[in-house]
Design a protein around this motif. Structure first.
Motif, PDB file in Angstrom:
ATOM      1  N   ARG A 102       0.812  -1.220   0.000  1.00 46.17           N
ATOM      2  CA  ARG A 102       0.000   0.000   0.000  1.00 46.17           C
ATOM      3  C   ARG A 102       0.843   1.266   0.000  1.00 46.17           C
ATOM      4  NH1 ARG A 102      -2.053   3.498   4.013  1.00 46.17           N
ATOM      5  NH2 ARG A 102      -4.054   4.482   3.447  1.00 46.17           N
ATOM      6  N   ASN A 103       1.936   1.292   0.757  1.00 51.59           N
ATOM      7  CA  ASN A 103       2.732   2.513   0.905  1.00 51.59           C
ATOM      8  C   ASN A 103       3.855   2.620  -0.122  1.00 51.59           C
ATOM      9  OD1 ASN A 103       1.175   3.110   3.103  1.00 51.59           O
ATOM     10  ND2 ASN A 103       2.681   2.488   4.633  1.00 51.59           N
ATOM     11  N   HIS A 104       3.899   1.722  -1.066  1.00 50.61           N
ATOM     12  CA  HIS A 104       5.062   1.642  -1.949  1.00 50.61           C
ATOM     13  C   HIS A 104       4.928   2.523  -3.192  1.00 50.61           C
ATOM     14  CE1 HIS A 104       5.870  -1.584   0.823  1.00 50.61           C
ATOM     15  NE2 HIS A 104       7.105  -1.649   0.344  1.00 50.61           N
ATOM     16  N   ALA A 105       6.005   2.527  -3.977  1.00 50.46           N
ATOM     17  CA  ALA A 105       6.127   3.456  -5.104  1.00 50.46           C
ATOM     18  C   ALA A 105       5.340   2.985  -6.320  1.00 50.46           C
ATOM     19  CB  ALA A 105       7.596   3.622  -5.467  1.00 50.46           C
ATOM     20  N   ILE A 106       4.959   3.967  -7.135  1.00 53.67           N
ATOM     21  CA  ILE A 106       4.310   3.691  -8.418  1.00 53.67           C
ATOM     22  C   ILE A 106       5.075   4.328  -9.574  1.00 53.67           C
ATOM     23  CG2 ILE A 106       1.999   3.372  -7.421  1.00 53.67           C
ATOM     24  CD1 ILE A 106       1.335   6.249  -8.238  1.00 53.67           C
TER      25      ILE A 106
END
Length: 327
Positions: free
Chosen positions: A145-149
Motif C-alpha cells: 500500500r505505501n510503496h512506489a508507483i
C-alpha cells in the motif's frame, strides 16, 4: 548490534580518510542510521562522527543563492528567515516531516541520505534487495500500500521517504561533496538513483565522499511555492503522496513552473514533462488536471496501491491551485 569503533573527527580531510575505510559510515544526527544499526540492517565496523566539522552555516551568497551546510539541523534550516521568505516550499516540507524532537537532531545531509521506510526492508525475516542484494523483493508480492508507483523495477518498489528532498529537487538544488578524489557539485536530479537491478545503490556518492553543503539557486518565483503532503495521520507520518510546486505567473498565465512529487517514487520525482505542458497555460483546474495526468502517466501501481495514482494527481492539482493563489 555488532561491535564497532567510534571516531570523532575535527576536519574534513581526516573525516574523509577515516570514512574511506571498508565498513565505515559517517554519523551526524543519527536519527536514521542508529535505528538501522539496532535492527542489524546497517552493520558498520566504524562510525566516523562528523559533528565537529565546520558545516553548520547557512549563507546567502553574492549571486543570491543560499548555501546550507550539511550539518545544519532541520529545525534551523526550516526557520531561517531567508528560507521562510524566499522558499516557503522548503520551509513547509521540512516542518511536515518527522517530529520537532527529530528535526532538532536531524542534519541536512542526513535527511538527503535517509533510507526507505519499507517495512520489508526493516524486517530481516523478509527478502529485500536493498538490504541483501539478490534476495528478492517481498513487497512486490506482499502488502504494498505505501510503496512506489513511479521509477520501480522488478527488483524494488520501495518509496523514497524524504519530504525535504522533494522540495530541494523542485528548486534545482546542487549537492556539494568532498571525497578522496576531490570536490564535486552534483545536480539534485542526478544524486539519487533509480533501483534498476541494484536497489542497494541509492545515490552517486563514492566511498568516503562527504556531503559538505547544498546550494539552492536564486529563483525569482520561488516565493510563490508550496508543499502539500497527504498522509494517514496529521503528524509524524510519511507521505502517501506529496507535491512541491512553484509557479511563475504573469497576466493570468503560467510562464514556467517547478513540479516534484513525493510518496510515489523510488526517488524524489521531478515531473519535467508536466512542467513543459504547463508553460503558457491559463491558471485553472482544467490546465492543472491535465498537468497532473501527464505527471503520473508512467505510474505502475501494484496490488494495494493503485489508489495512489489518483491521490497524487489530486494532491498536485491542489498544490498548483494553492501556489497560484499566493500573492
Amino acid at each position: 548490534m555488532i561491535p564497532f569503533s567510534f571516531i570523532r573527527t575535527k576536519d574534513k580531510e581526516t573525516a574523509i580518510r577515516d570514512g574511506s575505510v571498508k565498513g565505515a559510515k559517517f554519523i551526524a544526527g543519527g536519527t536514521n542510521l542508529v535505528d538501522l544499526m539496532k535492527l542489524d540492517i546497517e552493520k558498520p565496523d566504524r562510525l566516523v562522527d562528523i559533528n565537529a566539522l565546520e558545516l553548520k552555516q547557512i549563507e546567502v551568497l553574492s549571486n543570491g543563492n543560499i548555501r546550507v551546510g550539511a550539518l545544519v539541523k532541520n529545525t534551523a534550516f526550516a526557520y531561517h528567515p531567508e528560507i521562510i521568505k524566499r522558499y516557503p516550499v522548503i520551509h513547509e516540507a521540512i516542518l511536515s516531516g518527522a517530529s520537532a524532537q527529530l528535526r532538532n537532531m536531524a542534519s541536512t545531509g542526513g535527511n538527503i541520505l535517509q533510507r526507505t521506510r519499507c517495512y520489508y526492508f526493516y524486517d530481516t525475516a523478509f527478502a529485500c534487495n536493498k538490504r541483501e542484494p539478490g534476495s528478492g523483493c517481498s513487497a512486490i508480492i506482499g502488502y504494498n500500500r505505501n510503496h512506489a508507483i513511479l521509477g520501480t523495477s522488478e527488483h524494488c518498489i520501495a518509496t523514497h521517504p524524504s519530504d525535504l528532498c522533494v522540495a530541494l529537487l523542485a528548486m534545482d538544488t546542487i549537492v556539494l561533496t568532498q571525497g578522496p578524489k576531490g570536490k564535486r557539485s552534483i545536480p539534485f536530479s542526478e544524486f539519487h538513483l533509480l533501483p534498476g537491478t541494484t536497489p542497494h545503490i541509492e545515490n552517486v556518492l563514492q566511498k568516503g565522499e562527504l556531503i559538505t553543503a547544498i546550494e539552492i539557486p536564486a529563483l525569482h518565483f520561488s516565493n510563490r511555492s508550496c508543499y502539500l503532503k497527504v498522509r494517514d495521520r496529521a503528524s509524524y507520518e510519511f507521505a502517501l503522496a506529496s507535491a512541491a510546486v512553484a509557479l511563475d505567473i504573469s497576466g493570468g498565465k503560467i510562464n514556467q513552473s517547478r513540479i516534484a512529487l513525493g510518496g510515489v517514487g523510488t526517488k524524489p520525482w521531478r515531473a519535467l514533462e508536466a512542467e513543459k505542458h504547463l508553460a503558457g497555460s491559463d491558471i485553472g483546474q482544467e490546465a492543472f488536471r491535465k498537468t497532473a495526468d501527464i505527471a503520473l502517466a508512467s505510474a505502475k501501481p501494484h496490488q494495494h496501491n493503485a489508489f495512489k495514482t489518483e491521490l497524487a494527481k489530486r494532491t498536485l492539482v491542489r498544490a498548483l491551485m494553492t501556489a497560484s493563489e499566493i500573492a
